[in-house]
Design a protein around this motif. Structure first.
Motif, PDB file in Angstrom:
ATOM      1  N   TRP A  39       2.910  -0.849 -43.313  1.00  0.00           N
ATOM      2  CA  TRP A  39       3.094   0.787 -42.885  1.00  0.00           C
ATOM      3  C   TRP A  39       1.943   0.632 -42.145  1.00  0.00           C
ATOM      4  O   TRP A  39       1.802   2.004 -41.244  1.00  0.00           O
ATOM      5  CB  TRP A  39       2.701   1.737 -44.390  1.00  0.00           C
ATOM      6  CG  TRP A  39       2.719   3.610 -44.267  1.00  0.00           C
ATOM      7  CD1 TRP A  39       1.507   3.797 -44.409  1.00  0.00           C
ATOM      8  CD2 TRP A  39       4.337   4.131 -44.080  1.00  0.00           C
ATOM      9  NE1 TRP A  39       1.772   4.727 -43.692  1.00  0.00           N
ATOM     10  CE2 TRP A  39       3.043   4.979 -43.642  1.00  0.00           C
ATOM     11  CE3 TRP A  39       5.306   4.127 -43.268  1.00  0.00           C
ATOM     12  CZ2 TRP A  39       4.046   5.871 -43.035  1.00  0.00           C
ATOM     13  CZ3 TRP A  39       5.889   5.272 -43.428  1.00  0.00           C
ATOM     14  CH2 TRP A  39       5.226   5.989 -42.811  1.00  0.00           C
ATOM     15  N   HIS A  40       0.718   0.647 -42.402  1.00  0.00           N
ATOM     16  CA  HIS A  40      -0.548   1.147 -42.057  1.00  0.00           C
ATOM     17  C   HIS A  40      -0.576   0.105 -40.474  1.00  0.00           C
ATOM     18  O   HIS A  40      -1.591   1.164 -39.084  1.00  0.00           O
ATOM     19  CB  HIS A  40      -1.756  -0.249 -42.576  1.00  0.00           C
ATOM     20  CG  HIS A  40      -2.626   0.961 -43.467  1.00  0.00           C
ATOM     21  ND1 HIS A  40      -3.352   1.937 -43.948  1.00  0.00           N
ATOM     22  CD2 HIS A  40      -1.978   0.888 -44.991  1.00  0.00           C
ATOM     23  CE1 HIS A  40      -3.269   2.106 -44.895  1.00  0.00           C
ATOM     24  NE2 HIS A  40      -2.681   0.815 -45.356  1.00  0.00           N
ATOM     25  N   VAL A  41      -0.345  -0.781 -40.996  1.00  0.00           N
ATOM     26  CA  VAL A  41       0.183  -1.728 -38.596  1.00  0.00           C
ATOM     27  C   VAL A  41       1.533  -0.331 -38.600  1.00  0.00           C
ATOM     28  O   VAL A  41       1.271  -0.188 -36.790  1.00  0.00           O
ATOM     29  CB  VAL A  41       1.157  -2.977 -38.988  1.00  0.00           C
ATOM     30  CG1 VAL A  41       1.167  -3.253 -37.408  1.00  0.00           C
ATOM     31  CG2 VAL A  41       0.146  -4.068 -39.556  1.00  0.00           C
ATOM     32  N   THR A  42       2.574  -0.188 -38.906  1.00  0.00           N
ATOM     33  CA  THR A  42       3.296   0.843 -37.684  1.00  0.00           C
ATOM     34  C   THR A  42       2.503   2.146 -37.558  1.00  0.00           C
ATOM     35  O   THR A  42       2.877   2.747 -36.059  1.00  0.00           O
ATOM     36  CB  THR A  42       4.513   1.316 -39.087  1.00  0.00           C
ATOM     37  OG1 THR A  42       5.303   0.365 -39.653  1.00  0.00           O
ATOM     38  CG2 THR A  42       5.173   2.514 -38.106  1.00  0.00           C
ATOM     39  N   ARG A  97       1.899   3.375 -34.031  1.00  0.00           N
ATOM     40  CA  ARG A  97       2.249   4.999 -33.224  1.00  0.00           C
ATOM     41  C   ARG A  97       1.288   5.283 -32.581  1.00  0.00           C
ATOM     42  O   ARG A  97       1.469   6.128 -31.473  1.00  0.00           O
ATOM     43  CB  ARG A  97       2.779   5.668 -34.668  1.00  0.00           C
ATOM     44  CG  ARG A  97       4.660   5.405 -34.851  1.00  0.00           C
ATOM     45  CD  ARG A  97       4.613   6.280 -36.125  1.00  0.00           C
ATOM     46  NE  ARG A  97       5.519   6.184 -36.458  1.00  0.00           N
ATOM     47  CZ  ARG A  97       6.433   6.190 -38.206  1.00  0.00           C
ATOM     48  NH1 ARG A  97       5.553   7.551 -38.521  1.00  0.00           N
ATOM     49  NH2 ARG A  97       7.813   5.710 -38.233  1.00  0.00           N
ATOM     50  N   GLU A  98       0.414   4.855 -33.108  1.00  0.00           N
ATOM     51  CA  GLU A  98      -0.973   6.550 -32.506  1.00  0.00           C
ATOM     52  C   GLU A  98      -1.833   5.558 -31.305  1.00  0.00           C
ATOM     53  O   GLU A  98      -1.621   6.204 -29.944  1.00  0.00           O
ATOM     54  CB  GLU A  98      -2.433   6.032 -33.729  1.00  0.00           C
ATOM     55  CG  GLU A  98      -2.432   7.135 -34.872  1.00  0.00           C
ATOM     56  CD  GLU A  98      -3.319   6.586 -35.309  1.00  0.00           C
ATOM     57  OE1 GLU A  98      -4.300   5.131 -35.352  1.00  0.00           O
ATOM     58  OE2 GLU A  98      -3.947   7.052 -36.841  1.00  0.00           O
ATOM     59  N   ARG A 108       0.732   7.311 -23.920  1.00  0.00           N
ATOM     60  CA  ARG A 108       1.250   8.397 -23.350  1.00  0.00           C
ATOM     61  C   ARG A 108       0.564   9.403 -22.419  1.00  0.00           C
ATOM     62  O   ARG A 108      -0.416  10.169 -21.966  1.00  0.00           O
ATOM     63  CB  ARG A 108       2.104   9.791 -23.862  1.00  0.00           C
ATOM     64  CG  ARG A 108       2.675   8.476 -24.879  1.00  0.00           C
ATOM     65  CD  ARG A 108       4.170  10.022 -25.360  1.00  0.00           C
ATOM     66  NE  ARG A 108       4.911   8.820 -26.392  1.00  0.00           N
ATOM     67  CZ  ARG A 108       5.273   9.557 -27.042  1.00  0.00           C
ATOM     68  NH1 ARG A 108       5.054  10.454 -27.431  1.00  0.00           N
ATOM     69  NH2 ARG A 108       6.130   9.020 -28.075  1.00  0.00           N
ATOM     70  N   PRO A 109       0.887  10.061 -20.310  1.00  0.00           N
ATOM     71  CA  PRO A 109       0.239  10.119 -19.854  1.00  0.00           C
ATOM     72  C   PRO A 109       0.830  12.067 -20.317  1.00  0.00           C
ATOM     73  O   PRO A 109       1.437  12.329 -20.233  1.00  0.00           O
ATOM     74  CB  PRO A 109       0.608   9.785 -18.514  1.00  0.00           C
ATOM     75  CG  PRO A 109       2.444   9.342 -18.232  1.00  0.00           C
ATOM     76  CD  PRO A 109       2.593   9.119 -19.964  1.00  0.00           C
ATOM     77  N   ASN A 110      -0.409  11.980 -19.900  1.00  0.00           N
ATOM     78  CA  ASN A 110      -0.357  14.141 -19.834  1.00  0.00           C
ATOM     79  C   ASN A 110       0.047  14.390 -18.950  1.00  0.00           C
ATOM     80  O   ASN A 110      -1.208  13.803 -17.580  1.00  0.00           O
ATOM     81  CB  ASN A 110      -1.642  14.050 -20.825  1.00  0.00           C
ATOM     82  CG  ASN A 110      -2.239  13.258 -22.207  1.00  0.00           C
ATOM     83  OD1 ASN A 110      -1.052  13.132 -22.700  1.00  0.00           O
ATOM     84  ND2 ASN A 110      -2.791  13.424 -22.479  1.00  0.00           N
ATOM     85  N   GLY A 111       0.335  15.513 -18.859  1.00  0.00           N
ATOM     86  CA  GLY A 111       0.171  16.754 -17.957  1.00  0.00           C
ATOM     87  C   GLY A 111       1.268  16.298 -17.108  1.00  0.00           C
ATOM     88  O   GLY A 111       2.138  14.934 -16.979  1.00  0.00           O
TER      89      GLY A 111
END
Length: 118
Positions: free
Chosen positions: A14-17, A21-22, A28-31
């Motif tokens: 669960w911690h690795v998952t 995700r983080e 991810r590119p913003n904007g």
């Protein structure tokens, strides 16, 4: 009944998952720059595909244009080879050895000796 939140906090998978995700959210590119970059990438890919297709077409046309020339050269080469082969098996040699002509046959060389007439 067990508490699912408490069980998930103790689970290593669960911690690795959660860490994955983080990381995915941070990468991810913003904007609006991501969309513009995607459009530019697709346009460049399309241009390269068109250029590659045109180059392939040009090389195909050059190859087709060269076919009659190559066919003519191969035909002349085959004629020379046939003439050389026909000359080789004709059974005659160029020139004479001494006073008598020599003849070559399939079994080997022979020489006609002249008889002296009395």
């Amino acid at each position: 009944m067990t508490d699912s939140r408490r069980d998930s906090n103790n689970n290593a998978a669960w911690h690795v998952t959660q860490q994955w995700r983080e990381r995915a959210q941070r990468s991810r590119p913003n904007g609006g720059m991501g969309g513009l970059r995607l459009v530019i990438t697709w346009l460049m890919f399309g241009v390269l595909m068109i250029v590659g297709t045109l180059l392939g077409l040009v090389f195909l046309l050059i190859g087709w244009a060269m076919l009659p020339i190559l066919r003519y050269r191969m035909k002349k080469r085959m004629e020379r080879m046939r003439a050389q082969q026909a000359e080789d098996i004709s059974g005659f040699r160029d020139g004479f050895d001494g006073a008598s002509p020599r003849t070559q046959v399939l079994e080997g060389d022979y020489e006609v000796k002249r008889r002296e007439v009395q």
